[in-house]
Design an enzyme around this catalytic site. Sequence first.
Site, mmCIF file in Angstrom:
data_model
loop_
_atom_site.group_PDB
_atom_site.id
_atom_site.type_symbol
_atom_site.label_atom_id
_atom_site.label_comp_id
_atom_site.label_asym_id
_atom_site.label_seq_id
_atom_site.Cartn_x
_atom_site.Cartn_y
_atom_site.Cartn_z
ATOM 1 C CG HIS A 1 -1.855 -1.131 1.309
ATOM 2 N ND1 HIS A 1 -2.789 -1.399 0.338
ATOM 3 C CD2 HIS A 1 -2.003 -2.099 2.246
ATOM 4 C CE1 HIS A 1 -3.475 -2.478 0.670
ATOM 5 N NE2 HIS A 1 -3.009 -2.921 1.827
ATOM 6 C CG ASP B 1 -6.741 -6.193 5.473
ATOM 7 O OD1 ASP B 1 -7.760 -5.636 5.033
ATOM 8 O OD2 ASP B 1 -5.600 -5.890 5.115
ATOM 9 C CD GLU C 1 -3.267 -9.064 5.855
ATOM 10 O OE1 GLU C 1 -3.455 -8.037 6.538
ATOM 11 O OE2 GLU C 1 -2.533 -9.068 4.849
#
Length: 250
Positions: free
Chosen positions: A38, A169, A143
């Site tokens: 990200h 997540d 996750e």
Amino acid sequence: MENKKTYYGCFMKIVDNPAMVLLAKNAGINLLFYDMEHGMFDFNEIHTMSLMAKSNNVDLFVRAPECTKGYISRILDAGASAVMVPMVETVEQAKNLVKWSKYPPTGIRGYAGGANTFYAPSGNHEENMKIINSNILTIAQIETCKGLENAREIISLDGIDAIIVGPADLSISLGIPDNKDEQKIIQEISKIQSLCMEYNKYFGIIGKISLLEKFSNYIQIMVSAIDINCITESLKNYKKEYERIERKKM
């Protein structure tokens, strides 16, 4: 986990200045964790930061955007101390992570000198591969619900050195985003922690300090600081001080 290093980390999303290594070192932070999933980093920046980190005894971990040879091997060739793949859900994915992050006989990572050997003279391949295999961490991030279901197979796999939980997540996958059921999250993370203890693997969390504290009996990779948050919170604090000074004028 005797003799295992404890990592005090800062998660990096936007800051690519090598001075960050010195700031971390001076603050007693021994891990900078760069996010290529990200965050806004490329291989050249990871290479620069890793050399700076190696020179100052700061570890540099990188989260790959996906479980592919092109990312995993190149991240380590750029000099990272560890590579992490997000949302590992199956033992097959974990096997690919090991295969591309470890040299033979554990994996099939192709050999090339460079930042990974700190630009040492060429040759000495066998010894270099042995040292690098034993020093780098291959990290699976669990996750999702599917990752939880297959956690034992993933964590027990030879070559997986560490597990890091992504609480945000994970909570979304469980259908309880925004910490709607904290006890459920803690319960599921505890299962992963117990498996890491059973198989003598590093256990870590990227999350709030309050969450890390709940697992203080067994956690080696602690990442709560995030560069964006550190900057934002500091700016907010300064804004409050400016307003306080401004009020004195009235």
